[in-house]
Design a protein around this motif. Structure first.
Motif, PDB file in Angstrom:
ATOM      1  N   VAL A   1       1.441 -22.834  56.606  1.00 38.63           N
ATOM      2  CA  VAL A   1       0.300 -23.724  56.806  1.00 38.63           C
ATOM      3  C   VAL A   1      -0.690 -23.024  57.734  1.00 38.63           C
ATOM      4  O   VAL A   1      -0.385 -22.792  58.901  1.00 38.63           O
ATOM      5  N   PRO A   2      -1.866 -22.653  57.243  1.00 38.23           N
ATOM      6  CA  PRO A   2      -2.819 -21.910  58.073  1.00 38.23           C
ATOM      7  C   PRO A   2      -3.470 -22.782  59.139  1.00 38.23           C
ATOM      8  O   PRO A   2      -3.370 -24.009  59.108  1.00 38.23           O
ATOM      9  N   GLU A   3      -4.133 -22.136  60.070  1.00 33.86           N
ATOM     10  CA  GLU A   3      -4.872 -22.846  61.109  1.00 33.86           C
ATOM     11  C   GLU A   3      -6.051 -23.552  60.440  1.00 33.86           C
ATOM     12  O   GLU A   3      -6.887 -22.933  59.804  1.00 33.86           O
ATOM     13  N   ARG A   4      -6.104 -24.877  60.560  1.00 40.54           N
ATOM     14  CA  ARG A   4      -7.012 -25.693  59.755  1.00 40.54           C
ATOM     15  C   ARG A   4      -8.484 -25.397  60.023  1.00 40.54           C
ATOM     16  O   ARG A   4      -9.290 -25.291  59.088  1.00 40.54           O
ATOM     17  N   ALA A   5      -8.857 -25.276  61.282  1.00 43.44           N
ATOM     18  CA  ALA A   5     -10.263 -25.038  61.612  1.00 43.44           C
ATOM     19  C   ALA A   5     -10.760 -23.741  60.984  1.00 43.44           C
ATOM     20  O   ALA A   5     -11.890 -23.652  60.499  1.00 43.44           O
ATOM     21  N   LYS A   6      -9.898 -22.740  60.965  1.00 42.45           N
ATOM     22  CA  LYS A   6     -10.270 -21.451  60.377  1.00 42.45           C
ATOM     23  C   LYS A   6     -10.476 -21.582  58.871  1.00 42.45           C
ATOM     24  O   LYS A   6     -11.408 -21.020  58.300  1.00 42.45           O
ATOM     25  N   PHE A   7      -9.595 -22.342  58.212  1.00 42.13           N
ATOM     26  CA  PHE A   7      -9.709 -22.528  56.766  1.00 42.13           C
ATOM     27  C   PHE A   7     -10.995 -23.267  56.401  1.00 42.13           C
ATOM     28  O   PHE A   7     -11.655 -22.945  55.409  1.00 42.13           O
ATOM     29  N   LEU A   8     -11.382 -24.258  57.205  1.00 43.01           N
ATOM     30  CA  LEU A   8     -12.545 -25.089  56.884  1.00 43.01           C
ATOM     31  C   LEU A   8     -13.875 -24.364  57.076  1.00 43.01           C
ATOM     32  O   LEU A   8     -14.913 -24.848  56.615  1.00 43.01           O
ATOM     33  N   ARG A   9     -13.863 -23.217  57.727  1.00 38.76           N
ATOM     34  CA  ARG A   9     -15.115 -22.489  57.951  1.00 38.76           C
ATOM     35  C   ARG A   9     -15.771 -22.064  56.644  1.00 38.76           C
ATOM     36  O   ARG A   9     -16.983 -21.886  56.577  1.00 38.76           O
ATOM     37  N   ARG A  10     -14.967 -21.901  55.595  1.00 36.85           N
ATOM     38  CA  ARG A  10     -15.535 -21.488  54.306  1.00 36.85           C
ATOM     39  C   ARG A  10     -16.443 -22.557  53.713  1.00 36.85           C
ATOM     40  O   ARG A  10     -17.218 -22.279  52.795  1.00 36.85           O
ATOM     41  N   PHE A  11     -16.326 -23.783  54.211  1.00 35.05           N
ATOM     42  CA  PHE A  11     -17.141 -24.882  53.694  1.00 35.05           C
ATOM     43  C   PHE A  11     -18.265 -25.268  54.662  1.00 35.05           C
ATOM     44  O   PHE A  11     -18.863 -26.329  54.536  1.00 35.05           O
ATOM     45  N   GLU A  12     -18.535 -24.399  55.633  1.00 34.53           N
ATOM     46  CA  GLU A  12     -19.590 -24.663  56.605  1.00 34.53           C
ATOM     47  C   GLU A  12     -20.837 -23.856  56.264  1.00 34.53           C
ATOM     48  O   GLU A  12     -20.805 -22.945  55.437  1.00 34.53           O
ATOM     49  N   GLY A  13     -21.937 -24.196  56.920  1.00 35.72           N
ATOM     50  CA  GLY A  13     -23.168 -23.441  56.763  1.00 35.72           C
ATOM     51  C   GLY A  13     -23.871 -23.713  55.442  1.00 35.72           C
ATOM     52  O   GLY A  13     -23.532 -24.637  54.696  1.00 35.72           O
ATOM     53  N   GLU A  14     -24.853 -22.873  55.154  1.00 33.51           N
ATOM     54  CA  GLU A  14     -25.639 -23.030  53.931  1.00 33.51           C
ATOM     55  C   GLU A  14     -24.754 -22.865  52.696  1.00 33.51           C
ATOM     56  O   GLU A  14     -24.003 -21.904  52.573  1.00 33.51           O
ATOM     57  N   GLY A  15     -24.837 -23.815  51.802  1.00 33.27           N
ATOM     58  CA  GLY A  15     -24.036 -23.771  50.591  1.00 33.27           C
ATOM     59  C   GLY A  15     -22.605 -24.225  50.774  1.00 33.27           C
ATOM     60  O   GLY A  15     -21.807 -24.171  49.830  1.00 33.27           O
TER      61      GLY A  15
END
Length: 399
Positions: free
Chosen positions: A106-120
């Motif tokens: 189970v990866p570190e959740r905050a790190k995984f969610l970064r892919r859905f941040e920012g533009e697009g």
């Protein structure tokens, strides 16, 4: 397993949520996610870690042996698909007739969610939903987001998106959905109703290193311990069996367990490859233990999985077989490697002489694309060069 035994469609296509969620359903989902819920996340590893590993196990109601080849294959496909959607990494697994084991990171959740941040970021999130949901469902989500934003209710739009984000890197949610979706498929496939699973599920937090390797070996040895196969490589529904069949994702999981580069399963490192080293570990850990040795060992509490009873021996490999594998350095013959690979052909694929395979291809021509001109594909692993198949092996074998 016959091709006719499998559903005409991919089993996963029948294990989906409703594809036409209405506005009321979306709003309801948003409200439900506001409730507090205990979650098992990868928060123990720290910002720079690869997350935390868990051993998950669940059993059928009453321990009834319900899963045959078709059911195990449907579960395996769904498991990988759910893991990719949830952001989890399957390290290894074992699917048995009445229970399953999964070793998952189970990866570190905050790190995984970064892919859905920012533009697009929102668009990437919606595209990510297609890993599990139909195009119609994703389109309905887009429409609902547009509807609430047109009414200037941005908080509701955010609640809808959070409904999906909260399911990522959540072990409890992953296992719950996996079991629920498989139960729906299983009941429909067998025209039955009622509970399929005995309990929620059990999970154990596993430390990286020796503990993780010991747990992986324990899981991959399950079919041999249950007398289903003589050699772990011959059981299709384990991480090791799938890795020996050519699956890159299964190989990466075991490389992670061995702390080796993720794509180095076939690469020689020191005295041998990770594949050969893991095979040696399997046979070393799977040595058959007699009654007296079990009693003595359990009293000392030196084994990671003490026997629940000292009245019987622990099934395993003979001393001679273990010594033979260790002496060979875990290497398999070309014939054994080919057999592992052939087992992983899709059901209904032909293997034999070039003329035989071409005959099968011509007889089933409508099942292949217009660009396919011939059927026979030479099996590279066959030294004699006389063996052909309707489909090429997935990747170059070990050795």
């Amino acid at each position: 397993m016959k091709t006719s035994d499998l559903p005409i469609l991919d089993p996963l296509d029948r294990i989906t949520l409703p594809t036409s969620p209405g506005p009321g359903r979306m709003e309801s989902l948003g409200r439900k996610m506001k409730r507090g819920r205990r979650r098992i996340l990868g928060q123990f590893g720290g910002e720079n870690s690869g997350g935390q590993a868990y051993h998950v196990m669940s059993r059928t109601a009453g321990g009834e042996k319900l899963f045959g080849e078709v059911e195990k294959e449907a579960f395996r496909r769904l498991m990988w698909r759910m893991a990719k959607f949830s952001g989890l990494e399957i390290l290894t697994y074992a699917l048995m007739s009445n229970h399953f084991h999964i070793l998952v990171k189970v990866p570190e959740r905050a790190k995984f969610l970064r892919r859905f941040e920012g533009e697009g970021g929102e668009e990437r999130l919606l595209e990510h939903l297609s890993l599990l949901y139909s195009k119609a469902y994703v389109a309905a989500v887009r429409q609902e987001l547009a509807r609430v934003r047109a009414a200037e209710r941005e908080d509701e739009a955010e609640a809808i998106l959070e409904t999906f984000r909260k399911r990522f890197c959540d072990l409890s949610c992953f296992v719950k959905e996996l079991k629920e979706r498989f139960s729906r498929w299983f009941n429909k496939h067998h025209d039955r109703r009622g509970t399929l699973w005995m309990e929620r599920f059990k999970s154990v937090l596993v430390e990286d290193g020796e503990a993780l390797r010991t747990m992986a070996l324990y899981i991959d040895l399950n079919p041999m311990r249950a007398s289903l196969v003589e050699d772990p490589k011959d059981y299709r529904w384990t991480g090791y069996g799938e890795a020996m069949g050519g699956s890159k994702r299964a190989r990466r999981g075991l490389c992670r367990v061995m702390e080796a580069p993720l794509d180095s399963w076939e690469q020689k490192r020191g005295a041998g490859t990770p594949a050969e080293a893991y095979r040696c570990w399997l046979f070393g850990a799977g040595l058959e233990v007699g009654k007296e040795e079990i009693r003595t060992t359990d009293e000392r509490a030196s084994r990671p999985f003490p026997s629940s009873s000292s009245s019987s021996s622990r099934k395993g490999f003979s001393k001679e077989k273990v010594e033979a594998v260790l002496k060979s350095g875990g290497k398999l013959s070309r014939a054994d490697l080919l057999r592992c690979r052939v087992r992983w052909f899709s059901d209904g694929v032909a293997i034999g002489s070039k003329g035989f395979v071409e005959g099968v291809f011509n007889g089933c021509r409508s099942h292949f694309g217009a660009k396919r001109k011939d059927g026979a594909r030479k099996v590279r692993e066959d030294a004699a060069g006389s063996l052909h198949a309707l489909r090429e092996l997935r990747v170059k074998p070990v050795g």
